[in-house]
Design a protein around this motif. Structure first.
Motif, short mmCIF file in Angstrom:
data_model
loop_
_atom_site.label_atom_id
_atom_site.label_comp_id
_atom_site.label_asym_id
_atom_site.label_seq_id
_atom_site.Cartn_x
_atom_site.Cartn_y
_atom_site.Cartn_z
N ALA A 143 6.96 16.83 6.16
CA ALA A 143 6.28 15.95 7.12
C ALA A 143 6.40 14.47 6.75
N CYS A 144 6.01 14.09 5.54
CA CYS A 144 6.15 12.67 5.15
C CYS A 144 7.56 12.49 4.62
N PRO A 145 8.34 11.55 5.21
CA PRO A 145 9.74 11.44 4.79
C PRO A 145 9.91 11.04 3.32
N PHE A 146 8.86 10.43 2.72
CA PHE A 146 9.00 9.98 1.33
C PHE A 146 8.53 11.04 0.32
N ALA A 147 7.99 12.15 0.83
CA ALA A 147 7.35 13.14 -0.05
C ALA A 147 8.20 13.59 -1.25
N PRO A 148 9.50 13.89 -1.06
CA PRO A 148 10.26 14.38 -2.23
C PRO A 148 10.42 13.34 -3.34
N ARG A 149 10.22 12.06 -3.02
CA ARG A 149 10.41 11.02 -4.05
C ARG A 149 9.09 10.36 -4.45
N CYS A 150 8.03 10.76 -3.80
CA CYS A 150 6.77 10.02 -3.97
C CYS A 150 6.02 10.48 -5.23
N PRO A 151 5.65 9.53 -6.09
CA PRO A 151 4.93 9.92 -7.30
C PRO A 151 3.51 10.43 -7.01
N GLU A 199 -0.06 18.70 0.86
CA GLU A 199 -0.25 18.37 2.28
C GLU A 199 0.78 17.37 2.79
N CYS A 200 1.31 16.54 1.89
CA CYS A 200 2.29 15.53 2.30
C CYS A 200 3.54 16.19 2.88
N PHE A 201 3.81 17.43 2.46
CA PHE A 201 4.99 18.13 2.96
C PHE A 201 4.71 18.83 4.29
N ALA A 252 1.77 4.25 6.87
CA ALA A 252 1.74 5.67 7.24
C ALA A 252 1.74 6.49 5.96
N CYS A 253 0.55 6.69 5.42
CA CYS A 253 0.43 7.48 4.19
C CYS A 253 -0.92 8.19 4.21
N LEU A 254 -0.90 9.49 3.90
CA LEU A 254 -2.14 10.28 3.92
C LEU A 254 -3.13 9.81 2.87
N ARG A 255 -2.62 9.14 1.84
CA ARG A 255 -3.51 8.79 0.73
C ARG A 255 -3.94 7.32 0.76
N ARG A 256 -3.85 6.69 1.92
CA ARG A 256 -4.25 5.30 2.05
C ARG A 256 -5.16 5.12 3.27
N GLN A 269 0.79 -1.22 0.00
CA GLN A 269 0.00 0.00 0.00
C GLN A 269 0.83 1.27 0.00
N HIS A 270 1.87 1.32 0.80
CA HIS A 270 2.65 2.57 0.87
C HIS A 270 3.39 2.77 -0.46
N PRO A 271 3.37 3.97 -0.99
CA PRO A 271 4.07 4.20 -2.26
C PRO A 271 5.54 3.78 -2.23
S1 SF4 Z 1 1.81 10.78 2.55
FE1 SF4 Z 1 1.92 11.64 0.51
S2 SF4 Z 1 4.12 11.73 0.04
FE2 SF4 Z 1 3.88 10.38 1.78
S3 SF4 Z 1 3.77 8.38 0.88
FE3 SF4 Z 1 1.66 9.08 1.10
S4 SF4 Z 1 1.16 10.07 -0.85
FE4 SF4 Z 1 3.39 9.81 -0.78
#
Ligand code: SF4
Length: 343
Positions: free
Chosen positions: A300-308, A313-315, A332-336, A264-266
């Motif tokens: 905020a989300c550690p993966f934000a700079p690389r996340c497609p 809001e992820c930042f 831990a993902c805002l979009r899941r 699930q997590h990108p």
């Molecule tokens: S919170 Fe946003 S940046 Fe972080 S993994 Fe989920 S979609 Fe990607």
């Protein structure tokens, strides 16, 4: 029954440039008899997490928060002496490169026997200088510890163990050295074995043999295993559960089969795409960018700079853990998850 429970663990390194949050609020649990995987790219904090569990983080590193419970008792307030006693007896660790852990000047059998003498009461003095002990190896070979060392070499399938016990580490192949390390780590029958990239330096065939060996020994010695690796393929072979770590944080956890069939997590989805596939001629995927500099991480989300899938809001908003599949599968993902935000 839970053997190890780590709650909100935080380990930091004070450097000239600022504070590195190498382990940032990690929760982790391992039940008795389980093999639990910890996977992530290098630089994600896996080894520092292992060192934190063992309370062996070196300065300028320091555990600044959280708790570690082993068999229900806190390791946080144990003295250095108590932790040294615990390491190698109740909790053992093996590393990627056995040459760094084995002493090149001492015979393999004697190194295992010495570990047994140090951690178990086999009626032998440990007060002799190492040099003298080596000289009396002829006598030592008849000792209880020496016999156990040979049994351990046999249990990890070293051929002719009573002869090969006299070899020095350089006389062993890479795979045999790793088996010897496993023999040494398990010689005191620990409750927990932490295996940090145990197969990374080995070719694929030997890697598969070592993983089989770990699985077999887990049952034989009733040892739980925390298997740390950057390779999801290794996780798929032997682990019951997986924790995916990124930039000092666990970002997804699930049963192994669930993680592979329903990631699930990108970040996990991208890691899985990096796995080579026998049935595909497509070029291997690699995740664009690098693990972030943990000092300058002001998003905020550690993966934000690389996340497609990253949105504004992820930042800005820390993603909380949400259930994203079967029970125990969280990310831990805002979009899941059921509380998915429309961002
Ligand atoms: S919170 Fe946003 S940046 Fe972080 S993994 Fe989920 S979609 Fe990607």
């Amino acid at each position: 029954m839970t053997l190890l429970e780590v709650n909100n663990l935080q380990t930091e390194f004070d450097t000239d440039r600022g504070t590195v949050k190498a382990v940032n609020g990690v929760d982790l649990s391992i039940a008795e008899g389980e093999i639990v995987g910890l996977v992530g790219e290098s630089g994600s904090g896996k080894t520092v997490l292992a060192e934190s569990i063992l309370r062996s983080v070196e300065e300028p590193g320091e555990i600044v928060g959280g708790e570690i419970l082993f068999k229900g008792e806190s390791l946080m307030d144990r003295s250095g002496v108590e932790m040294r006693r615990l390491r190698g007896s109740a909790i053992s660790i093996i590393f990627q490169d056995p040459m760094n852990s084995l002493n090149p000047t001492i015979r393999v059998g004697e190194q295992i026997a010495e570990t047994i003498r140090l951690h178990q009461d086999v009626g032998e003095s440990v007060s002799l200088p190492a040099e003298m002990k080596r000289k009396i190896i002829g006598a030592a070979k008849n000792s209880e510890a020496w016999k156990r060392a040979i049994e351990m070499l046999e249990s990890v399938q070293i051929p002719e163990p009573s002869t090969r016990a006299f070899d020095f580490p350089h006389q062993f192949s890479g795979g045999m050295r790793q088996r010897a390390m496993i023999a040494m780590a398990l010689s005191c029958e620990p409750d927990l074995l932490i295996a940090d990239e145990p197969t990374t330096a080995l070719d694929v065939t030997v890697q598969a043999q070592i993983l089989e060996e770990l699985e077999r020994l887990k049952d034989a010695f009733d040892t739980s295993i925390l298997l740390i690796t950057h390779d999801l393929g290794v996780i798929a072979e032997v682990c019951h559960k997986v924790n995916v770590m990124y930039a000092g944080e666990i970002v997804e956890r699930a049963r192994t089969e669930e993680l592979f069939t329903n990631p699930q997590h990108p970040y996990t989805q991208n890691l899985l795409k990096c796995l080579p596939r026998a049935d595909s001629e497509e070029e291997l995927h690699s995740i664009p960018g690098n693990v972030p500099d943990l000092i300058e991480m002001d998003f905020a989300c550690p993966f934000a700079p690389r996340c497609p899938e990253a949105e504004e809001e992820c930042f800005e908003m820390n993603p909380d853990f949400r259930q994203v599949g079967e029970e125990g599968h969280t990310a831990a993902c805002l979009r899941r998850g059921p509380e998915e935000r429309q961002i």
